[in-house]
Design an enzyme around this catalytic site. Structure first.
Site, PDB file in Angstrom:
ATOM      1  N   GLN A 235       7.286   3.986   3.733  1.00 49.98           N
ATOM      2  CA  GLN A 235       5.821   3.568   3.845  1.00 49.98           C
ATOM      3  C   GLN A 235       5.473   2.513   4.620  1.00 49.98           C
ATOM      4  O   GLN A 235       4.393   2.265   5.223  1.00 49.98           O
ATOM      5  CB  GLN A 235       5.157   3.472   2.171  1.00 49.98           C
ATOM      6  CG  GLN A 235       3.927   3.476   2.133  1.00 49.98           C
ATOM      7  CD  GLN A 235       3.265   4.892   2.045  1.00 49.98           C
ATOM      8  OE1 GLN A 235       3.800   5.821   1.666  1.00 49.98           O
ATOM      9  NE2 GLN A 235       2.085   4.984   2.712  1.00 49.98           N
TER      10      GLN A 235
ATOM     11  N   GLY B  69      -2.810   8.324  -4.260  1.00 51.79           N
ATOM     12  CA  GLY B  69      -2.243   9.568  -4.911  1.00 51.79           C
ATOM     13  C   GLY B  69      -0.914  10.049  -3.919  1.00 51.79           C
ATOM     14  O   GLY B  69      -0.651   9.229  -3.000  1.00 51.79           O
ATOM     15  N   ASP B  70      -0.054  10.984  -4.562  1.00 52.14           N
ATOM     16  CA  ASP B  70       0.987  11.614  -3.910  1.00 52.14           C
ATOM     17  C   ASP B  70       1.277  12.839  -4.391  1.00 52.14           C
ATOM     18  O   ASP B  70       0.281  13.444  -5.123  1.00 52.14           O
ATOM     19  CB  ASP B  70       2.133  10.528  -3.816  1.00 52.14           C
ATOM     20  CG  ASP B  70       3.175  11.002  -2.901  1.00 52.14           C
ATOM     21  OD1 ASP B  70       3.175  10.484  -1.576  1.00 52.14           O
ATOM     22  OD2 ASP B  70       4.146  11.574  -3.068  1.00 52.14           O
TER      23      ASP B  70
ATOM     24  N   LYS C 290       1.050  -1.231   0.170  1.00 52.62           N
ATOM     25  CA  LYS C 290      -0.176   0.143  -0.043  1.00 52.62           C
ATOM     26  C   LYS C 290       0.974   1.134  -0.019  1.00 52.62           C
ATOM     27  O   LYS C 290       2.025   1.489   0.650  1.00 52.62           O
ATOM     28  CB  LYS C 290      -0.805  -0.232   1.208  1.00 52.62           C
ATOM     29  CG  LYS C 290      -1.842   1.428   1.277  1.00 52.62           C
ATOM     30  CD  LYS C 290      -3.103   0.957   0.471  1.00 52.62           C
ATOM     31  CE  LYS C 290      -3.682   2.260   0.195  1.00 52.62           C
ATOM     32  NZ  LYS C 290      -3.473   3.047  -0.934  1.00 52.62           N
TER      33      LYS C 290
ATOM     34  N   LYS D 234       5.388   3.326   8.259  1.00 50.55           N
ATOM     35  CA  LYS D 234       4.334   4.433   8.294  1.00 50.55           C
ATOM     36  C   LYS D 234       2.956   3.469   8.376  1.00 50.55           C
ATOM     37  O   LYS D 234       1.978   3.592   9.034  1.00 50.55           O
ATOM     38  CB  LYS D 234       4.070   5.367   7.104  1.00 50.55           C
ATOM     39  CG  LYS D 234       3.106   6.603   7.371  1.00 50.55           C
ATOM     40  CD  LYS D 234       2.696   7.021   6.047  1.00 50.55           C
ATOM     41  CE  LYS D 234       3.864   7.456   5.271  1.00 50.55           C
ATOM     42  NZ  LYS D 234       3.570   8.696   4.321  1.00 50.55           N
TER      43      LYS D 234
ATOM     44  N   THR E 207      -4.577  13.421   5.582  1.00 52.42           N
ATOM     45  CA  THR E 207      -3.344  13.880   5.957  1.00 52.42           C
ATOM     46  C   THR E 207      -3.138  15.075   6.598  1.00 52.42           C
ATOM     47  O   THR E 207      -2.507  15.237   7.624  1.00 52.42           O
ATOM     48  CB  THR E 207      -2.406  13.927   4.632  1.00 52.42           C
ATOM     49  OG1 THR E 207      -2.489  12.691   3.719  1.00 52.42           O
ATOM     50  CG2 THR E 207      -0.807  13.931   4.846  1.00 52.42           C
TER      51      THR E 207
ATOM     52  N   ASN F  62      -2.335  19.650  -1.633  1.00 51.21           N
ATOM     53  CA  ASN F  62      -3.417  18.942  -0.675  1.00 51.21           C
ATOM     54  C   ASN F  62      -2.995  18.636   0.774  1.00 51.21           C
ATOM     55  O   ASN F  62      -4.007  18.922   1.594  1.00 51.21           O
ATOM     56  CB  ASN F  62      -3.631  17.564  -1.485  1.00 51.21           C
ATOM     57  CG  ASN F  62      -4.391  16.554  -0.517  1.00 51.21           C
ATOM     58  OD1 ASN F  62      -3.913  15.670   0.319  1.00 51.21           O
ATOM     59  ND2 ASN F  62      -5.830  16.764  -0.651  1.00 51.21           N
TER      60      ASN F  62
ATOM     61  N   LYS G 234       5.500   2.087  -3.267  1.00 49.12           N
ATOM     62  CA  LYS G 234       5.164   3.300  -3.373  1.00 49.12           C
ATOM     63  C   LYS G 234       5.781   3.199  -5.082  1.00 49.12           C
ATOM     64  O   LYS G 234       6.246   2.178  -5.509  1.00 49.12           O
ATOM     65  CB  LYS G 234       6.646   4.439  -2.981  1.00 49.12           C
ATOM     66  CG  LYS G 234       6.140   5.636  -3.317  1.00 49.12           C
ATOM     67  CD  LYS G 234       5.375   6.042  -1.768  1.00 49.12           C
ATOM     68  CE  LYS G 234       4.813   7.589  -2.074  1.00 49.12           C
ATOM     69  NZ  LYS G 234       4.497   8.036  -0.800  1.00 49.12           N
TER      70      LYS G 234
HETATM   71  N1  GLU Z   1       0.839   9.157  -0.456  1.00 47.92           N
HETATM   72  C1  GLU Z   1       0.545   9.272   0.751  1.00 47.92           C
HETATM   73  C2  GLU Z   1       1.641   8.605   1.678  1.00 47.92           C
HETATM   74  O1  GLU Z   1       2.825   9.259   1.618  1.00 47.92           O
HETATM   75  C3  GLU Z   1      -0.667   8.199   0.903  1.00 47.92           C
HETATM   76  C4  GLU Z   1      -0.637   6.946   0.458  1.00 47.92           C
HETATM   77  C5  GLU Z   1      -1.756   5.995   0.537  1.00 47.92           C
HETATM   78  O2  GLU Z   1      -2.967   6.477   0.676  1.00 47.92           O
HETATM   79  O3  GLU Z   1      -1.809   4.901  -0.130  1.00 47.92           O
HETATM   80  O4  GLU Z   1       1.276   8.073   2.720  1.00 47.92           O
END
Ligand code: GLU
Length: 449
Positions: free
Chosen positions: A111, A165-166, A90, A114, A210, A241, A126
């Site tokens: 990630q 997204g990112d 994810k 996190k 976020t 965002n 990612k």
């Molecule tokens: N890009 C965001 C992050 O850095 C969200 C990633 C997601 O929702 O999968 O955590």
């Protein structure tokens, strides 16, 4: 640092000399988990740190698309499926010229921890491309997204890998990406991607998640200090965002955001970026594709400082919400000199390692790490996956309440972990320890591979 960590970091440096961002994040995480690694000699026998720093899979592919003038363009696409021990891979997709393998690997590694912190069953991944959506027409963005997904779709799925997204990938891009996935798969598997529009399985509060989550985390920090947000002044980097969500919530809770930056410089609004009109204008700035914060200064007739960052200004709270390595040693010295009390990382790895170590040593300064502070985004992505599995949509209040509760838990668990290892109120080490421990437990339990 434990000997084992030292050896692994050195081996990685020798192996990946062309991946500075990736090495930076591995060093940052591993250097703060020494007490845990020392307490578990079995980790070294299982080559756990070596395995954790090696992505399970790296996918790199060609993305060919035709622009409005009929010219054929070629970009590189990436998906790094870093660690699937805790759940389906994810993590977001980033479209920006700065994207390369080192950046995607750094983001995928971050990630993993996190996602572990969110308490939901998600692994880390990612992806992205060196495509720059700024200045492209809608039709060009659509054709690019369709070409990107035509390659990616065979590697993802609701129980396999779930992108989102990112930077450079918002609701519009997610819509085009999902549409192409649906067309190719011939199935309405909407749990394959998050950040979707509400009409096809998106979650309420996902766009805000976020920024709201970061503010809830900050509230827990303030609470720990017997303080509140009321009347606090804030400097923010970025106007995308994440910054938009944070400014919305900070304002609602009584803080005043005085400074905001973009790639072109920063603005100073003495009244605060506080009215609905001003906050909504951030959305317009983003949609315009100019990528210039000066537009805000022109619109609201406030001061614009060209080519600089706001880190030399005096405020109560600083929140870098833009991109990696925004705050280096030079900026960190200004922050320390101004005795900023709360340094809250929001963007992924916004601080260089030397600057982070320097800030952590400042007496009276509290440093909060991005992988905990910005976890609200991916957390609500996880809640979107839950809703897609249930084929139900939760209310905004339900999602927001869960977000608030988990952000508080992430803060409290991190603080407790640091305390347990005798590190005091060290939120950076605490978050790394909690995230690492969950991934380590899952990997150790699943055998050697
Ligand atoms: N890009 C965001 C992050 O850095 C969200 C990633 C997601 O929702 O999968 O955590």
């Amino acid at each position: 640092m434990s000997k084992y960590i030292d050896r692994v970091v050195k081996e990685l440096q020798a192996k990946h000399p062309t991946e500075p961002e990736f090495l930076q994040t591995v060093e940052e995480v591993y250097s703060s988990i020494a007490p845990v690694v020392d307490a578990h000699p079995e980790y070294e026998k299982a080559a756990l740190l070596e395995r954790m720093a090696e992505p399970e899979r790296v996918i790199e592919f060609r993305v060919t698309w035709v622009d409005d003038k009929g010219k054929v363009n070629v970009n590189t696409g990436y998906r790094v499926q870093f660690n699937g021990a805790c759940g389906p891979y994810k993590g977001g997709l980033r479209f920006a010229p700065s994207v390369n393998l080192s950046v995607v690997k750094f983001l995928g590694f971050e990630q993993t921890f996190k996602d572990a912190l969110t308490t939901l069953p998600m692994g880390g991944a990612k992806g992205g491309s060196d495509f720059d959506p700024n200045g492209k027409s809608d039709a060009e963005v659509m054709r690019f997204c369709q070409a990107f997904m035509t390659e990616l779709y065979r590697h993802i799925g609701p129980d396999i890998d779930v992108p989102a997204g990112d930077v450079g990938v918002g609701a519009r891009e997610i819509g085009y990406l999902y549409g192409q996935y649906r067309r190719l798969r011939g199935a309405f598997e909407n749990g394959v991607i998050t950040g979707k529009g509400l009409s096809f399985g998106g979650s309420l509060i996902r766009p805000e998640a976020t920024g709201f989550g970061a503010t809830y985390y900050l509230q827990s920090v303030l609470e720990h200090e017997g303080d509140t947000l009321e009347g606090k002044t804030v400097a923010i980097a970025g106007f995308g965002n994440v910054a938009w969500g944070a400014i919305t919530k900070l304002t609602e809770l009584g803080a005043k955001v005085l400074y905001m930056s973009g790639p072109d410089g920063y603005v100073y609004d003495p009244d605060g970026i506080s009215t609905k009109k001003k906050i909504n204008y951030l959305l317009e700035m983003r949609a315009s594709g100019h990528n210039k914060v000066e537009d805000y200064a022109k619109k609201f007739k406030v001061k614009f400082v060209k080519g600089k960052k706001p880190w030399g200004e005096k405020v109560d709270i600083m929140m870098p919400c833009a991109t990696q390595n925004d705050v280096d040693m030079e900026e960190a010295k200004k922050i320390a000199k101004n005795k900023i009390k709360y340094y809250i990382e929001v963007a992924n790895m916004p601080t260089t390692n030397d600057a982070l170590q320097f800030l952590l040593k400042q007496k009276g300064m509290i440093v909060a790490p991005s992988k905990a502070v910005n976890a609200g985004g991916v957390l609500v992505s996880g809640l979107e996956m839950c809703q897609n599995s249930e084929r139900l949509a939760w209310t905004a209040e339900e999602v927001d309440a869960k977000l608030h509760q988990v952000m508080k838990k992430i803060h409290d668990d991190s603080a407790a972990a640091a305390e347990r290892y005798g590190l005091g109120y060290n939120l950076v080490a605490g978050a790394n320890i909690v995230g690492f421990q969950k991934v380590a437990d899952a990997m150790m339990a699943q055998g050697i591979f």
